[in-house]
Design an enzyme around this catalytic site. Structure first.
Site, PDB file in Angstrom:
ATOM      1  N   ASP A 435      16.432  -3.682   7.240  1.00 58.04           N
ATOM      2  CA  ASP A 435      15.309  -4.554   7.604  1.00 58.04           C
ATOM      3  C   ASP A 435      14.863  -4.265   9.030  1.00 58.04           C
ATOM      4  O   ASP A 435      13.691  -4.147   9.325  1.00 58.04           O
ATOM      5  CB  ASP A 435      15.707  -6.018   7.449  1.00 58.04           C
ATOM      6  CG  ASP A 435      16.947  -6.392   8.256  1.00 58.04           C
ATOM      7  OD1 ASP A 435      17.772  -5.493   8.556  1.00 58.04           O
ATOM      8  OD2 ASP A 435      17.111  -7.576   8.601  1.00 58.04           O
ATOM      9  N   ARG A 439      18.582  -6.380  15.986  1.00 54.15           N
ATOM     10  CA  ARG A 439      19.280  -7.655  16.131  1.00 54.15           C
ATOM     11  C   ARG A 439      20.582  -7.656  15.323  1.00 54.15           C
ATOM     12  O   ARG A 439      20.910  -6.699  14.625  1.00 54.15           O
ATOM     13  CB  ARG A 439      18.377  -8.806  15.707  1.00 54.15           C
ATOM     14  CG  ARG A 439      18.085  -8.855  14.232  1.00 54.15           C
ATOM     15  CD  ARG A 439      17.246 -10.098  13.901  1.00 54.15           C
ATOM     16  NE  ARG A 439      16.813 -10.086  12.531  1.00 54.15           N
ATOM     17  CZ  ARG A 439      15.576 -10.341  12.132  1.00 54.15           C
ATOM     18  NH1 ARG A 439      14.631 -10.608  13.013  1.00 54.15           N
ATOM     19  NH2 ARG A 439      15.280 -10.338  10.851  1.00 54.15           N
ATOM     20  N   GLU A 441      21.873  -7.929  12.624  1.00 56.96           N
ATOM     21  CA  GLU A 441      21.514  -7.916  11.208  1.00 56.96           C
ATOM     22  C   GLU A 441      21.568  -6.466  10.722  1.00 56.96           C
ATOM     23  O   GLU A 441      22.590  -6.053  10.201  1.00 56.96           O
ATOM     24  CB  GLU A 441      20.138  -8.556  10.984  1.00 56.96           C
ATOM     25  CG  GLU A 441      19.857  -8.795   9.526  1.00 56.96           C
ATOM     26  CD  GLU A 441      18.884  -9.947   9.266  1.00 56.96           C
ATOM     27  OE1 GLU A 441      18.708 -10.273   8.112  1.00 56.96           O
ATOM     28  OE2 GLU A 441      18.298 -10.523  10.212  1.00 56.96           O
ATOM     29  N   ASP A 448      13.001  -5.453   1.430  1.00 58.04           N
ATOM     30  CA  ASP A 448      12.293  -4.627   2.400  1.00 58.04           C
ATOM     31  C   ASP A 448      12.175  -3.196   1.883  1.00 58.04           C
ATOM     32  O   ASP A 448      11.114  -2.573   1.940  1.00 58.04           O
ATOM     33  CB  ASP A 448      13.028  -4.639   3.748  1.00 58.04           C
ATOM     34  CG  ASP A 448      13.259  -6.053   4.283  1.00 58.04           C
ATOM     35  OD1 ASP A 448      13.712  -6.913   3.496  1.00 58.04           O
ATOM     36  OD2 ASP A 448      12.997  -6.307   5.471  1.00 58.04           O
ATOM     37  N   TRP A 513      13.377  -8.818  -4.353  1.00 60.30           N
ATOM     38  CA  TRP A 513      14.514  -8.191  -3.671  1.00 60.30           C
ATOM     39  C   TRP A 513      15.335  -7.425  -4.713  1.00 60.30           C
ATOM     40  O   TRP A 513      15.460  -6.207  -4.649  1.00 60.30           O
ATOM     41  CB  TRP A 513      15.342  -9.265  -2.940  1.00 60.30           C
ATOM     42  CG  TRP A 513      14.849  -9.512  -1.541  1.00 60.30           C
ATOM     43  CD1 TRP A 513      15.499  -9.166  -0.390  1.00 60.30           C
ATOM     44  CD2 TRP A 513      13.612 -10.122  -1.130  1.00 60.30           C
ATOM     45  NE1 TRP A 513      14.731  -9.511   0.710  1.00 60.30           N
ATOM     46  CE2 TRP A 513      13.580 -10.097   0.284  1.00 60.30           C
ATOM     47  CE3 TRP A 513      12.527 -10.660  -1.798  1.00 60.30           C
ATOM     48  CZ2 TRP A 513      12.506 -10.608   1.026  1.00 60.30           C
ATOM     49  CZ3 TRP A 513      11.461 -11.180  -1.067  1.00 60.30           C
ATOM     50  CH2 TRP A 513      11.468 -11.141   0.319  1.00 60.30           C
ATOM     51  N   GLU A 717       7.855  -7.440  12.407  1.00 59.42           N
ATOM     52  CA  GLU A 717       8.290  -8.301  11.311  1.00 59.42           C
ATOM     53  C   GLU A 717       7.249  -9.391  11.023  1.00 59.42           C
ATOM     54  O   GLU A 717       6.951  -9.696   9.874  1.00 59.42           O
ATOM     55  CB  GLU A 717       9.622  -8.950  11.716  1.00 59.42           C
ATOM     56  CG  GLU A 717      10.179  -9.932  10.710  1.00 59.42           C
ATOM     57  CD  GLU A 717      11.566 -10.419  11.109  1.00 59.42           C
ATOM     58  OE1 GLU A 717      11.866 -10.438  12.322  1.00 59.42           O
ATOM     59  OE2 GLU A 717      12.345 -10.783  10.217  1.00 59.42           O
ATOM     60  N   HIS A 738      10.242  -3.478  11.976  1.00 58.34           N
ATOM     61  CA  HIS A 738      10.542  -3.985  10.637  1.00 58.34           C
ATOM     62  C   HIS A 738       9.503  -3.358   9.713  1.00 58.34           C
ATOM     63  O   HIS A 738       8.334  -3.689   9.786  1.00 58.34           O
ATOM     64  CB  HIS A 738      10.315  -5.496  10.674  1.00 58.34           C
ATOM     65  CG  HIS A 738      11.403  -6.327  10.113  1.00 58.34           C
ATOM     66  ND1 HIS A 738      12.547  -6.621  10.817  1.00 58.34           N
ATOM     67  CD2 HIS A 738      11.510  -6.986   8.925  1.00 58.34           C
ATOM     68  CE1 HIS A 738      13.308  -7.426  10.078  1.00 58.34           C
ATOM     69  NE2 HIS A 738      12.701  -7.651   8.922  1.00 58.34           N
TER      70      HIS A 738
HETATM   71  C1  BGC Z   1      15.459  -9.959   7.099  1.00 55.69           C
HETATM   72  C2  BGC Z   1      14.370  -9.621   6.115  1.00 55.69           C
HETATM   73  C3  BGC Z   1      14.910  -9.966   4.771  1.00 55.69           C
HETATM   74  C4  BGC Z   1      15.021 -11.455   4.788  1.00 55.69           C
HETATM   75  C5  BGC Z   1      15.332 -12.112   3.520  1.00 55.69           C
HETATM   76  C6  BGC Z   1      15.623 -11.431   7.065  1.00 55.69           C
HETATM   77  O1  BGC Z   1      16.518 -11.900   7.975  1.00 55.69           O
HETATM   78  O2  BGC Z   1      15.191  -9.472   8.350  1.00 55.69           O
HETATM   79  O3  BGC Z   1      13.617  -8.579   6.339  1.00 55.69           O
HETATM   80  O4  BGC Z   1      14.268  -9.424   3.695  1.00 55.69           O
HETATM   81  O5  BGC Z   1      15.898 -11.896   5.794  1.00 55.69           O
HETATM   82  O6  BGC Z   1      14.356 -12.972   3.309  1.00 55.69           O
END
Ligand code: BGC
Length: 871
Positions: A435, A439, A441, A448, A513, A717, A738
């Site tokens: 994504d 960060r 994550e 994505d 997703w 994003e 993003h």
């Molecule tokens: C991510 C997204 C991801 C989403 C889920 C986020 O924290 O950065 O890109 O698809 O969570 O909704």
């Protein structure tokens, strides 16, 4: 002028050393396999079908083709591949870890002696954690962050290195550095999910196989004979960054004479290794370097280096100064209003490098080992002397995929947008599609990847990258067919989103997703024409559809479950998640049916066609009004219904009209992750091309070009990551790199430049060339590297004259649609348009002219019939 090329080919394979390959290939008795001349136009994906290959076997091969006059080409230069270790019994290595645990990253080493000259040497290596391999004081290979990121307990990649030239008779030392990486480090989404997702401890696993000139062999493996010692890497984490104390370096740690100081035993364990797989995806490499654009002074007095590009990787630091001096580098994507480094949106990912100088008087050069950063700006603290452009170099890392397209127009803003899309793909392709890269994550969010896959396949050669990731997707798929939110499934979707009625047993899958399971194999098939990815993913695709079917129940309407929906739309527009889920259910069934057809699974074709028809009917019954209003009438609702072909044909015009009306009345887009990719297609396909161009070229908020007005070099994003007044979106979710909304790239290639694959003859065996000029653009040029060669289009408008030059690769055909044209008005290479010279048919439908043609270059020019000409 046209030129067509012929269909046949001959492949020869032999086993031989590279030197001997050429002559072996000439010697029929040494051939492993000879395909013979194959009378077919399929010149891609010819699969080896000779005798079963053995572990370690090296195969050389070459190929020749015949053109359509039956004239053979020269043989290609010999190329080769080598087999990995195919049997569990091939492995004798053990897993090793330091016996004296330290917070520091360990050095591991083993000294060994070779008794004779080496004819062949390979080392097969992997780790729990991340490793770097060394031999006799030198780093081995140019792969970074090995062994990459997979669903480690099920699939762990090993890498193979050729050490034939690097070993010497007598004593040698092999060594490794071992970081925690994705395996044992901090990973996930902060507090909600814990760390050490795959295991508490890092460990290393390697097998060095040496064949001497006399054909005898020696195998040196990781076992209790190795030793370990703390390295100068005091800590290193994917998110956190790295601290390196150069004073602790042991210069010869991976060389002879290095075993002084604090070396201790290792623990050696025999663990099952049935999940070991050879490197599958393209390796991560250092791809390019960026020189600082300028050096700034923050309000705090700190020095900030601007690399001019939001990038992913790390910096190479050069410094000279007193021993013990600590240089601290903090990385961020933007500067705040005061001109200071902004790091709040990293939500705790430290992205901090600390380097402590050895202080020998020489210039010290350092690059981190087991971390990467997402950044444009580097704030430097503690640098001895003055920071200059030579102090810092940006080293861009990503999976090594070839760039596959070029795209340029007369509007520089669009060129910058295209650049930003490509750079977001680079930054989010560090072994898995992520994504975001900065960060806390950086995860393999399936949604994505799903929305971006088509654009990704235009930008780069993503065949292996996604094929590898899809294997992890299938491996982590739940027994009920649900697909994890992220792959590898490190957030353990089952823990955060259990299905309500099956608490703790099965995880919920989210629409848009989980559909990565069906959409991405299909996109790969379109782009490369390889049915194997469909074959290999078929069970996973079908399981995901079974899951949707089960959740949708007898009514075939998937409702009530937790969904991410049309994530991050603009404003408070929200699209019914049941509508989205049911639309995606239909989409996946449709793609599965097409897949079944491509694979010749006739029963399934029928089954899924019927199911598609039924889900579509349920969608219409539940969400579509008689006046073609879809759901609550959001842009995304119309887009999904039109893009996935869910409406009866008689409602297309009305639904598209309502979509266009929404765009006109709001004056802008409102779509999130799921509506954005299809928005411009839904407009341009149904008669609203200029509305599509207006949205694309708008640069007020919200729009694709708005971030450019704030100097964006990657895709954001949020539509409003930085607002017009300079204020910032919620830092907990405000990535500036993003790619999801960069999915508009597909429209730029397919509609502006006009390049599309044809699903009936995929992989650009046949292409559809249909540029749609508009938006005041007067020049566009794009090219795409297909497996057959380069496909390019380039058009220009001068006054009312439209000129299109196309180049179609050998052994392929194309349908070219010339907009607003009449046959009589068209010249091709200066001659009146007619069948012949590569052109096999010409058709005029009253608005456009359609030309079927073979490979070669063609130049069409004509006066456009109506408003398409320049205003
Ligand atoms: C991510 C997204 C991801 C989403 C889920 C986020 O924290 O950065 O890109 O698809 O969570 O909704």
């Amino acid at each position: 002028m046209a030129e067509t090329s012929g269909p046949q080919r001959l492949t020869r394979l032999a086993t031989a050393s590279p030197e001997a390959a050429a002559s072996a290939l000439d010697n029929d008795s040494q051939l492993l396999w000879d395909s013979g001349g194959i009378d077919s136009t399929d010149s891609t994906h010819r699969v080896y079908s000779g005798p079963r290959l053995r572990s370690r076997q090296r195969c050389s091969w070459r190929v020749r083709i015949w053109d359509d006059y039956g004239t053979p080409s020269e043989w290609s230069a010999p190329a080769w591949w080598e087999m990995g270790l195919l049997e569990l019994s091939d492995w004798s290595a053990q897993w090793i870890e330091p016996d004296a645990p330290s917070q520091r990253v360990p050095y591991l080493r083993r000294r060994f002696a070779l008794r004779d000259e080496v004819a062949r040497a390979r080392v097969y290596a992997t780790s729990h954690g991340l490793y770097q391999l060394y031999l006799n004081g030198h780093r081995i290979g140019d792969f970074e962050l090995t062994p990459g990121f997979t669903s480690y307990h099920k699939r762990l990649q090993y890498q193979t290195y050729d050490l034939t030239e690097s070993l010497r008779i007598g004593d040698n030392v092999i060594g490794a550095l071992l970081g925690e990486g994705w395996y044992a480090g901090v990973l996930g989404l902060g507090d909600a999910w814990d760390n050490k997702r795959y295991g508490e401890h890092t460990s290393f696993f390697a097998q060095l196989e040496v064949t001497y000139r006399d054909d005898t062999t020696d195998t040196i493996v990781t076992d209790e004979h190795w030793r370990s010692s703390p390295s100068p890497i005091l800590n290193s984490g994917v998110y956190a960054g790295e601290t390196y104390d150069a004073r602790l370096e042991q210069t010869h740690w991976a060389n002879l004479g290095g075993l002084n100081g604090l070396w201790s035993r290792v623990l050696a364990r025999i663990l099952p290794h049935d999940g070991l797989v050879a490197q599958h995806g393209p390796p991560i490499r250092k791809i390019q370097e960026l020189v600082p654009k300028c050096i700034l002074r923050a309000s705090t007095g700190e020095t900030i280096v601007d690399l001019g590009q939001n990038m992913v990787g790390w910096v190479r630091l050069c410094a000279r100064g007193p021993a013990g001096t600590t240089i601290t580098l903090r990385h961020g994507e933007i500067l705040d209003a005061k001109g200071d480094l902004y790091t709040e949106n990293l939500i705790g990912a430290g992205q901090t490098i600390r380097y402590i100088l050895r202080g020998t008087g020489a210039i010290e050069v350092y690059e981190p080992h087991f971390t990467f950063q997402g950044f444009r700006y580097v704030s430097i603290h503690g640098y001895p002397g003055e920071v200059t452009v030579g102090s810092i170099t940006g080293v861009v890392l990503h999976s090594d995929m070839a760039q596959a397209s070029e795209f340029a127009t007369s509007d520089d803003r669009l060129n910058q947008l295209h650049h930003n899309v490509v750079w977001s793909q680079k930054g989010n392709s560090v072994d898995i599609p992520t994504d975001c890269p900065q960060r806390l994550e950086r995860l393999g969010w399936t949604g994505d990847a799903q929305v971006f896959a088509a654009t990704a396949a235009f930008n780069m050669d993503v065949a292996l990258f996604f094929t590898k990731w899809l294997k992890d997707l299938a491996a982590d798929q739940y027994p009920n067919g649900s697909v994890p939110w992220v792959v590898p499934d490190v957030v353990r979707t089952i823990e955060v989103a259990p299905l309500p009625e099956l608490l703790g047993k099965e995880a919920a899958g989210a629409a848009g997703w989980g559909d990565a399971a069906t959409v991405i194999p299909w996109e790969l098939y379109l782009a490369y024409g390889d049915t194997r990815v469909l074959q290999e993913q078929y069970a996973s695709m079908a399981k995901w559809v079974d899951y949707q079917r089960a959740r949708a129940g007898d009514q075939l309407v998937w409702s009530g479950d937790y969904q991410w929906g049309d994530w991050l739309p603009f404003g408070d527009v929200s699209t019914d998640t049941d509508l989205i889920a049911t639309a995606y259910f239909a989409r996946s069934v449709d793609l599965l049916g097409r897949t079944a057809q491509a694979l010749g699974k006739d029963d399934d074709v029928l089954r899924y066609r019927i199911l598609f028809r039924d889900v579509r009917a349920a969608f219409n019954r539940t969400f579509v009004a008689t006046d073609a209003k879809v759901g609550g009438g959001t842009q995304t609702a119309y887009v999904l219904a039109l893009q996935f072909d869910l409406l009866p044909p008689e409602q297309h015009a009305a639904a598209a009209g309502l979509l266009a009306a929404s765009v006109r009345s709001t004056g802008h887009l409102t779509t999130g992750f799921l509506g954005t990719p299809g928005l411009l297609f839904a407009l341009s396909k149904f008669g609203y091309l200029e509305d599509a161009y207006r949205l694309l070229l708008r640069d007020n908020i919200p729009s694709w070009l708005y971030p450019l007005t704030h100097g964006a070099t990657t895709i954001w994003e949020n539509w409003d990551g930085i607002r017009p007044d300079g204020s910032l979106q919620d830092p907990s979710m405000n990535s500036f790199n993003h790619y999801a909304k960069g999915a508009v790239g597909e429209w730029m290639y397919r509609v502006i430049a006009g390049i599309s694959a044809d699903s009936t003859r995929p992989g650009y065996k046949h292409s559809r060339i249909s540029p749609k000029p508009g938006g005041g653009l007067h020049r566009v040029r794009a090219s795409h590297s297909t497996l057959y060669g380069e496909l390019s289009t380039s058009w220009e408008i001068a006054g009312s004259t439209f000129q299109l030059v196309v180049s179609i690769p050998a052994n392929t055909t194309a349908t070219v649609t010339l907009p607003s044209a009449t046959v009589q008005a068209i010249l091709e290479s200066g001659e009146p348009l007619a069948v012949g010279n590569g052109i096999t048919s010409v058709q005029d439908d009253g608005a456009d002219v359609t030309v079927e043609l073979g490979s070669g270059s063609y130049r069409f020019s004509y006066a456009m019939a109506d408003s398409h000409s320049e205003p």
